[in-house]
Design a protein around this motif. Structure first.
Motif, PDB file in Angstrom:
ATOM      1  N   LEU A  43     119.987 108.938  11.549  1.00 25.85           N
ATOM      2  CA  LEU A  43     118.595 108.829  11.989  1.00 25.85           C
ATOM      3  C   LEU A  43     118.469 108.249  13.394  1.00 25.85           C
ATOM      4  N   LYS A  80     116.657 110.338  16.188  1.00 30.84           N
ATOM      5  CA  LYS A  80     115.536 109.815  16.982  1.00 30.84           C
ATOM      6  C   LYS A  80     115.820 109.968  18.476  1.00 30.84           C
ATOM      7  N   ARG A 124     112.052 111.560   6.766  1.00 32.76           N
ATOM      8  CA  ARG A 124     113.057 110.657   7.337  1.00 32.76           C
ATOM      9  C   ARG A 124     112.892 109.237   6.791  1.00 32.76           C
ATOM     10  N   HIS A 175     115.550 107.026   4.742  1.00 30.11           N
ATOM     11  CA  HIS A 175     115.977 105.715   5.216  1.00 30.11           C
ATOM     12  C   HIS A 175     115.789 104.632   4.141  1.00 30.11           C
ATOM     13  N   THR A 228     116.689 114.439   0.558  1.00 35.81           N
ATOM     14  CA  THR A 228     116.156 114.451   1.926  1.00 35.81           C
ATOM     15  C   THR A 228     117.186 114.950   2.937  1.00 35.81           C
ATOM     16  N   ALA A 230     117.999 115.385   9.142  1.00 29.99           N
ATOM     17  CA  ALA A 230     117.268 115.192  10.389  1.00 29.99           C
ATOM     18  C   ALA A 230     117.880 116.036  11.502  1.00 29.99           C
ATOM     19  N   ILE A 232     112.992 117.783  10.807  1.00 28.88           N
ATOM     20  CA  ILE A 232     113.755 117.719   9.563  1.00 28.88           C
ATOM     21  C   ILE A 232     114.010 119.160   9.123  1.00 28.88           C
ATOM     22  N   TYR A 275     112.205 101.858  10.584  1.00 24.28           N
ATOM     23  CA  TYR A 275     112.452 103.168  11.197  1.00 24.28           C
ATOM     24  C   TYR A 275     112.050 103.228  12.670  1.00 24.28           C
TER      25      TYR A 275
END
Ligand code: SF4
Ligand code: FES
Lengths: 236, 479
Positions: free
Chosen positions: B76, B80, B99, B103, B164, B174, B179, B243
């Protein structure tokens, strides 16, 4: 009298048109013969030997060998499976194939063959060759680390796109796929709409920025092993 | 043991029940007093070289391989960062919430693993209890229900990751700008079935950590403790966030050093010091300098930093936690465990909230905008703030990567804790296994992920070697 050829694959009677290869006839009968360099839209090339079968006891590549009346073909036997696993292993150790972070994972024919033939950890030592990446083109990427020298891109560019973007240079371990330009892919007339771009069986020739867009579970070989589509033809 | 008038050196290697490899060296002087204690961690910096030349979209999947325990955090943080490369940092609600769900699943599985498998033996049996029972098998024998809860909570967290990211470990969910899947109704319902059980177990886990800490406060308060600064990200309204958010740093009394610092300029505020005896760098807050600018990260720092939790159960627990230190930052090393369980409670509450959010069934998954060539992604990993910094050229290839992992930020604090415990417990006495375990208890409170590798838990042998200052082996103990 019919002009059909009749022959046997692993004890099953198979029919072929004159001039057809063993592989094409087997496909039509729903019998899967593994392959890597062969592609339905391209003329046979016969370089990878993954399709090797025994024809009356002699090894032949099924993608180039024409079917002939009365021949006995050994395909799905213990001996052939073992030999294919060995070939796949050699292809795996020869390049830098890191499936865990390769975007082709799940859609890769080499990986799918490895799964189908039970190749998990190769017994041969990895060669870790020093190969490079050509990211110069705005939309297409060549990662030679993963190239298996199948020549699909070479043939597709020449025969389907009429372009000749790719060619092989060097011999033996030095052999590599190059571009028809002084230096980089960006200097060729390659275009993202070329048929060649999508024809690579592994993650060596890629459309840029696609990456991991297809989630795990929806990829080509996530639920069914490679060759299932051909086997589904059986009796159809 | 042969006597010597020279300084003796004790080496504890590897540190058991800490993921990865670490080595503790303790130098005793001629009176067997602890002269110096250090934790050495071999950090894998080769990675930053390795990614050079790779296409940027590969990085979020590739970096996960740094860690077998919290790969999602690397996944992640890199995603990002890559969002900004494609100009897609304003994610769609579906992408952002998927996401977040991933997480929180990660926090649940990692915190459950750490607390139940790695730390509960020390807390339940005592730091110097017999090693034969002071392990997860011992916990399973004496407290079978607790052991089962630990396993089931971890498993639940892994299931959240699976739906996920596509896989329980090292998935692909991700991607730059979003996603690659949403949450199906079937996946949602499967998870909703057990969520209330998780909430109950989460409550009892916080209670165990809280009761233990409060009951033993006198003994725990000085154990490996020291005043420090605390750093984490924080939501724009001051709420706890793992996050996204600006950087907040406070000192040991709670005074703000900086607040809501834009992630993209983190290196105007944080620098890394190299010390000759360690492979791992020592990050510090620039305005204070390397001497006093080091800081703690992770559960303790995050709970200290948060103005509030936006979930009721965790917020009530936070208030109780802060009351122990009169609403000032808690600087007790062993309070990490309690803070960690409050976080786990929060993650379970957030998972429930997210599962009931229909945005997760949305189909708008990816956004893209104007390209950038430099990017920073900062996230809170279970073990603390994680920084990913990259440069990408116009051909889409990585030209620079710099990572500050949470264990690096906690490098100085862990060294302080080791030094403190060694001085307080190991000086001038005969060194036993139980006493050496005290050192490990302090390290484990921080939950370091040493070389970011997965090992069979509790399997690593503990080797203690005594050297004189010329490097001659004087004695060797093996667990
Ligand atoms: S780039 Fe792909 S298609 Fe071209 S030769 Fe290599 S493996 Fe075959
Ligand atoms: S598929 Fe026949 S030789 Fe490659």
């Amino acid at each position: 009298m019919s002009d059909k050829i009749t022959f046997m694959i692993d004890g099953v009677e198979v029919q072929a048109q004159p001039g057809q290869t063993i592989m094409v006839a087997a496909d039509a009968a729903g019998i899967y013969i593994p392959r890597l360099c062969a592609h339905k839209d391209l003329a046979p090339f016969g370089s990878c030997r993954v399709c090797t079968v025994l024809v009356n006891g002699r090894p032949q590549s099924a993608c180039t060998q024409p079917a002939a009346e009365g021949i006995m073909v050994e395909n799905n036997t213990k001996k052939m499976t073992k030999m294919r696993a060995n070939l796949i292993e050699m292809l795996l150790v020869e390049g830098n194939h890191y499936c865990p972070y390769c975007e082709k994972s799940g859609n890769c024919e080499l990986q799918a063959l490895a799964y189908r033939f039970g190749v998990m950890v190769p017994k041969y030592p990895f060669m870790f060759p020093n190969r490079d990446v050509d990211a110069s083109h705005p939309d297409i990427l060549i990662d030679r680390n993963r190239c298996v020298l199948c020549a699909r891109c070479v043939r597709a560019s020449r025969d389907l796109d009429g372009k000749n973007v790719f060619q092989f240079v060097g011999r033996g371990p030095e052999k590599r796929v190059e571009v028809n330009a002084n230096a980089r892919l960006a200097d060729t007339n390659a275009d993202v709409t070329d048929k060649a771009v999508d024809i690579c069986p592994v993650g060596a020739l890629l459309r840029k920025r696609v990456g991991f867009e297809v989630p795990i579970g929806k990829r080509l070989y996530d639920s069914k092993p490679i060759g299932s589509d051909i086997e589904a033809q059986k009796g159809a | 043991m042969p006597t010597t008038d020279k300084t003796k050196r004790i080496v504890i290697e590897p540190v058991t029940r800490v993921e990865g490899h670490g080595k503790v060296t303790i130098l005793l002087d001629e009176k067997s007093k602890v002269k110096q204690a250090r934790l050495h961690i071999v950090e894998f910096r080769g990675f930053e070289r390795f990614i050079q030349g790779r296409p940027f979209w590969e990085i979020p999947v590739m970096v996960q391989r740094l860690c077998g325990i919290c790969p999602v955090s690397h996944h992640l943080a890199a995603a990002k960062a890559m969002d900004r490369i494609v100009g897609g940092e304003n994610l769609t609600p579906t992408a952002e919430k998927m996401r977040l769900l991933m997480h929180h699943g990660q926090f649940l599985q990692s915190h459950a693993l750490h607390f139940f498998h790695l730390c509960s033996p020390d807390l339940l049996f005592g730091f110097d209890a017999d090693v034969a029972i002071r392990n997860v098998i011992g916990v399973a024998a004496k407290y079978p229900e607790l052991a089962v809860q630990g396993v089931m909570m971890r498993k639940y967290g892994q299931e959240v990751i699976k739906v996920t990211a596509g896989k329980k470990i090292h998935g692909t969910g991700a991607i730059p700008g979003g996603i690659n899947k949403n949450l199906s109704i079937a996946e949602r319902d499967e998870l909703l079935r057990d969520i209330d059980q998780m909430i109950e177990w989460g409550k009892s886990a916080v209670k165990i950590a809280k009761d233990y800490t409060v009951e033993n406060l006198e003994k725990l308060a000085p154990f490996g403790s020291f005043d420090s600064n605390h750093l984490s990200i924080i939501r724009s309204d001051g709420a706890y966030d793992i996050y996204d958010g600006g950087l907040r740093a406070i000192d040991f009394e709670g005074n703000k050093i900086f607040d809501h610092v834009d992630n993209q300029v983190y290196n105007d505020y944080i620098a890394e010091e190299v010390r000759p005896w360690s492979y791992m760098k020592f990050p510090f807050i620039k305005s204070i300098g390397p001497e006093n600018g080091w800081y703690r990260v992770g559960p303790l720092a995050r709970v200290n930093n948060a103005d509030y939790f936006d979930s009721p159960l965790a917020e009530a627990e936070r208030k109780e936690f802060m009351a122990v230190t009169n609403d000032k930052p808690n600087n007790i090393t062993m309070a990490y465990h309690w803070a960690r369980m409050i976080e786990m409670m929060h993650s379970i509450e957030k998972i429930k909230e997210l599962l009931n959010d229909t945005d997760l069934q949305g189909t708008d998954l990816v956004v893209k905008g104007d390209r950038r060539e430099e990017t920073v992604g900062i996230i809170e990993a279970p073990r603390g703030t994680l920084f990913h910094h990259y440069k990408v050229d116009k051909n889409d290839q990585i030209t620079m990567g710099n990572l500050i992992v949470s264990t690096t930020s906690n490098n100085e604090p862990m060294n302080r804790a080791v030094q403190k415990v060694a001085e307080d417990h190991l000086s001038g006495v005969e060194i036993t296994e139980g006493l050496l375990n005290h050192v490990e208890v302090a390290i484990r409170a921080y939950d370091p992920c040493l070389s970011c590798a997965t090992h069979a838990m509790g399997q690593m042998p503990l080797v203690v070697e005594l050297f004189d200052c010329e490097g001659n082996l004087l004695d060797k103990k093996q667990k």
